[in-house]
Design an enzyme around this catalytic site. Structure first.
Site, PDB file in Angstrom:
ATOM      1  N   LYS A  35       0.838  -1.202   0.000  1.00 46.34           N
ATOM      2  CA  LYS A  35       0.000   0.000   0.000  1.00 46.34           C
ATOM      3  C   LYS A  35       0.878   1.258   0.000  1.00 46.34           C
ATOM      4  O   LYS A  35       0.636   2.208  -0.749  1.00 46.34           O
ATOM      5  CB  LYS A  35      -0.865  -0.031   1.271  1.00 46.34           C
ATOM      6  CG  LYS A  35      -2.132   0.743   1.190  1.00 46.34           C
ATOM      7  CD  LYS A  35      -2.957   0.380   2.424  1.00 46.34           C
ATOM      8  CE  LYS A  35      -4.182   1.187   2.567  1.00 46.34           C
ATOM      9  NZ  LYS A  35      -4.862   0.948   3.839  1.00 46.34           N
ATOM     10  N   LEU A 153     -16.337  12.672   7.446  1.00 48.26           N
ATOM     11  CA  LEU A 153     -16.382  12.573   5.988  1.00 48.26           C
ATOM     12  C   LEU A 153     -17.143  11.335   5.531  1.00 48.26           C
ATOM     13  O   LEU A 153     -17.231  10.345   6.238  1.00 48.26           O
ATOM     14  CB  LEU A 153     -14.971  12.577   5.394  1.00 48.26           C
ATOM     15  CG  LEU A 153     -14.000  11.432   5.697  1.00 48.26           C
ATOM     16  CD1 LEU A 153     -14.261  10.209   4.857  1.00 48.26           C
ATOM     17  CD2 LEU A 153     -12.575  11.912   5.487  1.00 48.26           C
ATOM     18  N   ARG A 154     -17.692  11.439   4.320  1.00 45.91           N
ATOM     19  CA  ARG A 154     -18.386  10.303   3.706  1.00 45.91           C
ATOM     20  C   ARG A 154     -17.528   9.741   2.576  1.00 45.91           C
ATOM     21  O   ARG A 154     -16.916  10.516   1.835  1.00 45.91           O
ATOM     22  CB  ARG A 154     -19.718  10.748   3.070  1.00 45.91           C
ATOM     23  CG  ARG A 154     -20.797  11.125   4.022  1.00 45.91           C
ATOM     24  CD  ARG A 154     -21.892  11.895   3.280  1.00 45.91           C
ATOM     25  NE  ARG A 154     -21.343  13.086   2.628  1.00 45.91           N
ATOM     26  CZ  ARG A 154     -21.976  13.811   1.721  1.00 45.91           C
ATOM     27  NH1 ARG A 154     -23.163  13.459   1.315  1.00 45.91           N
ATOM     28  NH2 ARG A 154     -21.414  14.886   1.189  1.00 45.91           N
ATOM     29  N   GLU A 155     -17.510   8.438   2.429  1.00 41.58           N
ATOM     30  CA  GLU A 155     -16.809   7.852   1.296  1.00 41.58           C
ATOM     31  C   GLU A 155     -17.475   8.355   0.023  1.00 41.58           C
ATOM     32  O   GLU A 155     -18.691   8.551  -0.017  1.00 41.58           O
ATOM     33  CB  GLU A 155     -16.904   6.320   1.340  1.00 41.58           C
ATOM     34  CG  GLU A 155     -16.118   5.726   2.476  1.00 41.58           C
ATOM     35  CD  GLU A 155     -16.200   4.209   2.527  1.00 41.58           C
ATOM     36  OE1 GLU A 155     -16.541   3.583   1.520  1.00 41.58           O
ATOM     37  OE2 GLU A 155     -15.907   3.662   3.604  1.00 41.58           O
ATOM     38  N   ASN A 208     -23.790   9.356  13.790  1.00 42.31           N
ATOM     39  CA  ASN A 208     -23.963   8.246  12.848  1.00 42.31           C
ATOM     40  C   ASN A 208     -25.227   7.451  13.163  1.00 42.31           C
ATOM     41  O   ASN A 208     -25.973   7.077  12.261  1.00 42.31           O
ATOM     42  CB  ASN A 208     -22.737   7.320  12.880  1.00 42.31           C
ATOM     43  CG  ASN A 208     -21.678   7.765  11.875  1.00 42.31           C
ATOM     44  OD1 ASN A 208     -21.809   8.814  11.254  1.00 42.31           O
ATOM     45  ND2 ASN A 208     -20.633   6.975  11.719  1.00 42.31           N
ATOM     46  N   LEU A 250     -33.189  10.939   3.850  1.00 36.44           N
ATOM     47  CA  LEU A 250     -34.561  10.411   3.812  1.00 36.44           C
ATOM     48  C   LEU A 250     -34.793   9.683   2.494  1.00 36.44           C
ATOM     49  O   LEU A 250     -35.924   9.600   2.024  1.00 36.44           O
ATOM     50  CB  LEU A 250     -35.581  11.536   3.975  1.00 36.44           C
ATOM     51  CG  LEU A 250     -35.819  12.079   5.388  1.00 36.44           C
ATOM     52  CD1 LEU A 250     -36.917  13.137   5.383  1.00 36.44           C
ATOM     53  CD2 LEU A 250     -36.192  10.956   6.369  1.00 36.44           C
ATOM     54  N   GLY A 253     -34.631   3.005   0.592  1.00 31.13           N
ATOM     55  CA  GLY A 253     -33.964   2.066  -0.315  1.00 31.13           C
ATOM     56  C   GLY A 253     -33.717   0.731   0.346  1.00 31.13           C
ATOM     57  O   GLY A 253     -34.591   0.182   1.019  1.00 31.13           O
ATOM     58  N   CYS A 260     -19.323   2.137   8.263  1.00 34.75           N
ATOM     59  CA  CYS A 260     -19.563   3.022   9.416  1.00 34.75           C
ATOM     60  C   CYS A 260     -20.889   2.774  10.128  1.00 34.75           C
ATOM     61  O   CYS A 260     -20.901   2.357  11.285  1.00 34.75           O
ATOM     62  CB  CYS A 260     -19.474   4.464   8.959  1.00 34.75           C
ATOM     63  SG  CYS A 260     -17.926   4.797   8.102  1.00 34.75           S
ATOM     64  N   ARG A 328     -18.115  -3.384   1.904  1.00 37.11           N
ATOM     65  CA  ARG A 328     -18.423  -3.792   3.278  1.00 37.11           C
ATOM     66  C   ARG A 328     -19.900  -3.546   3.598  1.00 37.11           C
ATOM     67  O   ARG A 328     -20.408  -2.462   3.367  1.00 37.11           O
ATOM     68  CB  ARG A 328     -17.518  -3.038   4.268  1.00 37.11           C
ATOM     69  CG  ARG A 328     -16.093  -3.566   4.231  1.00 37.11           C
ATOM     70  CD  ARG A 328     -15.175  -2.745   5.064  1.00 37.11           C
ATOM     71  NE  ARG A 328     -14.881  -1.450   4.452  1.00 37.11           N
ATOM     72  CZ  ARG A 328     -14.075  -0.533   4.994  1.00 37.11           C
ATOM     73  NH1 ARG A 328     -13.514  -0.765   6.148  1.00 37.11           N
ATOM     74  NH2 ARG A 328     -13.843   0.603   4.369  1.00 37.11           N
TER      75      ARG A 328
HETATM   76  C1  UGA Z   1     -21.088   7.927   7.061  1.00 31.59           C
HETATM   77  C2  UGA Z   1     -21.462   9.338   7.533  1.00 31.59           C
HETATM   78  O1  UGA Z   1     -22.371   9.925   6.595  1.00 31.59           O
HETATM   79  C3  UGA Z   1     -20.217  10.219   7.665  1.00 31.59           C
HETATM   80  O2  UGA Z   1     -20.588  11.488   8.201  1.00 31.59           O
HETATM   81  C4  UGA Z   1     -19.236   9.533   8.623  1.00 31.59           C
HETATM   82  O3  UGA Z   1     -18.028  10.264   8.736  1.00 31.59           O
HETATM   83  C5  UGA Z   1     -18.925   8.149   8.090  1.00 31.59           C
HETATM   84  O4  UGA Z   1     -20.126   7.389   7.982  1.00 31.59           O
HETATM   85  C6  UGA Z   1     -17.978   7.482   9.059  1.00 31.59           C
HETATM   86  O5  UGA Z   1     -18.363   7.237  10.194  1.00 31.59           O
HETATM   87  O6  UGA Z   1     -16.783   7.299   8.721  1.00 31.59           O
HETATM   88  P1  UGA Z   1     -20.499   6.771   4.709  1.00 31.59           P
HETATM   89  O7  UGA Z   1     -20.687   5.475   5.407  1.00 31.59           O
HETATM   90  O8  UGA Z   1     -19.280   6.981   3.878  1.00 31.59           O
HETATM   91  O9  UGA Z   1     -20.533   8.005   5.766  1.00 31.59           O
HETATM   92  O10 UGA Z   1     -21.715   6.939   3.713  1.00 31.59           O
HETATM   93  P2  UGA Z   1     -23.113   7.726   3.677  1.00 31.59           P
HETATM   94  O11 UGA Z   1     -23.128   8.540   2.448  1.00 31.59           O
HETATM   95  O12 UGA Z   1     -23.421   8.374   4.936  1.00 31.59           O
HETATM   96  O13 UGA Z   1     -24.111   6.493   3.452  1.00 31.59           O
HETATM   97  C7  UGA Z   1     -24.208   5.457   4.409  1.00 31.59           C
HETATM   98  C8  UGA Z   1     -25.278   4.471   4.001  1.00 31.59           C
HETATM   99  O14 UGA Z   1     -26.557   5.039   4.139  1.00 31.59           O
HETATM  100  C9  UGA Z   1     -25.177   3.990   2.547  1.00 31.59           C
HETATM  101  O15 UGA Z   1     -25.413   2.618   2.503  1.00 31.59           O
HETATM  102  C10 UGA Z   1     -26.278   4.752   1.843  1.00 31.59           C
HETATM  103  O16 UGA Z   1     -26.770   4.077   0.708  1.00 31.59           O
HETATM  104  C11 UGA Z   1     -27.308   4.836   2.946  1.00 31.59           C
HETATM  105  N1  UGA Z   1     -28.258   5.954   2.779  1.00 31.59           N
HETATM  106  C12 UGA Z   1     -27.826   7.237   2.878  1.00 31.59           C
HETATM  107  C13 UGA Z   1     -29.585   5.668   2.545  1.00 31.59           C
HETATM  108  O17 UGA Z   1     -30.006   4.498   2.453  1.00 31.59           O
HETATM  109  N2  UGA Z   1     -30.458   6.728   2.417  1.00 31.59           N
HETATM  110  C14 UGA Z   1     -30.064   8.010   2.512  1.00 31.59           C
HETATM  111  O18 UGA Z   1     -30.925   8.914   2.388  1.00 31.59           O
HETATM  112  C15 UGA Z   1     -28.712   8.283   2.739  1.00 31.59           C
END
Ligand code: UGA
Length: 415
Positions: A35, A153-155, A208, A250, A253, A260, A328
């Protein structure tokens, strides 16, 4: 400032890249040599839009370094970030072994005063443990303070979220350490919140888990909408117009996945059980999330009146969400397993995930295009809402399938 970062996962790598971009000299440490070699060439081992450019720019500017040597990473560091993983243990509790190892490595290898910043998501009280481990293993009487600075942050949006986050939380028990950590982030111009370490640790889990609850809530409402003929998207829009609720998170799905929400909700529920506190709302969100994938798979099975043996099912999307290659806790895994167990023949396509070890023990065929994937299928399942799928010409795409039945797992298609 000179910064060392332990761990080059999502959080460590993006934090390192962004801190170098705003002028700090950053050395990222990881035990994985392969890596580190890839990173030295400016190539990101993870799929994250915009990250490669920042890596290359700052490596060339001599502000960003990668190493497997602890001494090298800590030699000039004013601040050391711990950004290692806290995976889920057997009982749902966070596994803190990487954090404990990082604390020991700091204690043994640091030969000057330093501030340690815990960025990993950790159970409340972990920063205290990190401080204890460091003080118990220190080789000399250095001043080492521990500060909590959770990551939000979000991925898939990591760079943008780090530059334009809603808040930076700094949990400290010492004013000097707090101010020094604050000064690193000043150029980002993001509101900074000060609190104590335990509250900072809790802010991360509570945030979260709240978002996870919001998703599970709208998912259960969507099941009721389906039963009653209401449109969940319209319901979410209407709810979201109330500023106390907000439209974000909201989207109904297949439930939340990734590294996370599933892990952090379990860890928070575990913390509550350990402390004899009821956290039934979070427990219910976890339960509802699990159910959501079964409900979807069951809808597909019901469509074939239970006779799904030999039916060809096309799965569009594998990653847990768009703009990431992360598998994951991806809903695709459980849905595919459930359908394969009932005898379905599965073809999959994802714009980024070309093959995944998460499906190694399952018979699936990997298509190279969405058209190939749906070709001759008896049903198409939209599982991840990639732009490529949202913008596809579905009238044309459906002509490749046997009968054009589409199950929209993300409530996103407009036809
Ligand atoms: C999440 C948090 O949003 C971040 O703020 C946090 O830093 C991160 O976890 C972490 O703890 O490291 P992440 O897991 O990258 O980020 O992705 P999200 O965009 O938040 O989505 C999480 C899940 O929720 C996904 O499976 C997504 O499809 C789902 N989701 C999200 C829904 O089903 N509906 C929504 O309206 C939004």
């Amino acid at each position: 400032m000179n910064i060392g970062i332990i761990g080059t996962g999502y959080v460590g790598l993006v934090t390192g890249a962004v801190l170098s971009e705003i002028g700090h000299v950053v050395t990222c440490l990881d035990i994985n040599e392969e890596k580190i070699d890839t990173l030295k060439k400016g190539q990101s081992p993870i799929y994250e839009p915009g990250l490669d450019e920042i890596l290359v720019r700052n490596i060339e500017a001599n502000r960003l370094f990668f190493t497997t040597s602890t001494q090298e990473a800590f030699a000039h560091a004013d601040i050391i970030f711990i950004a290692v993983g806290t995976p889920q243990g057997e009982d749902g509790a966070a596994d803190l072994s990487y954090i404990q190892q990082a604390a020991k490595d700091i204690a043994i290898n640091v030969d000057h005063n330093v501030i340690v910043v815990v960025k990993s998501t950790v159970p409340v009280g972990t920063n205290d443990i990190v401080e204890e481990i460091i003080h118990a293993n220190m080789t000399d009487d250095f001043q080492i303070h521990v500060v909590s600075n959770p990551e939000f942050l979000r991925e898939g949006h990591a760079i943008n979220d780090t530059f334009h986050g809603d808040r930076i939380v700094i949990g400290a028990e010492n004013a000097f350490a707090r101010d020094k950590v604050e000064s690193i982030f000043k150029p980002l111009n993001i509101p900074i919140m000060h609190t104590n370490r335990r509250s900072a640790e809790m802010i991360k889990y509570a945030s979260n888990a709240f978002l996870a609850v919001k998703i599970s809530y709208i998912n259960q409402i969507s099941n009721l909408c389906y039963a009653l003929g209401a449109d969940v998207n319209a319901v979410a829009d209407g709810m979201g117009m109330d500023h106390r609720i907000g439209r974000a998170f909201l989207n109904a799905g297949l439930g939340y996945g990734g590294s996370c929400f599933p892990k952090d909700t379990e860890a928070l529920a575990y913390l509550a059980r350990e402390n004899d506190v009821k956290l039934s709302i979070v427990e219910s969100a976890i339960y509802a999330n699990d159910e959501q994938r079964h409900i979807f798979a069951q809808k597909v099975i019901n469509h074939f009146k239970g006779k799904i043996l030999g039916k060809k099912i096309a799965i569009l999307g594998l990653a847990f969400k768009p703009n990431t290659d992360d598998m994951r806790e991806a809903p695709s895994i459980m849905i595919i397993k459930e359908l394969v167990a009932r005898g379905a023949v599965i073809s999959v396509y994802d714009p980024v995930v070309k093959k995944t070890s998460f499906l190694d023990d399952i018979e699936v065929s990997y298509a190279t295009t969405k058209e190939e994937c749906v070709s001759g299928s008896d049903a198409i399942l939209l599982v991840t809402e990639w732009k490529e799928f949202i913008e596809a010409n579905w009238t044309e795409l459906m002509t490749f399938s046997n009968n054009g039945v589409v199950f929209d797992g993300r409530n996103i298609l407009k036809f």
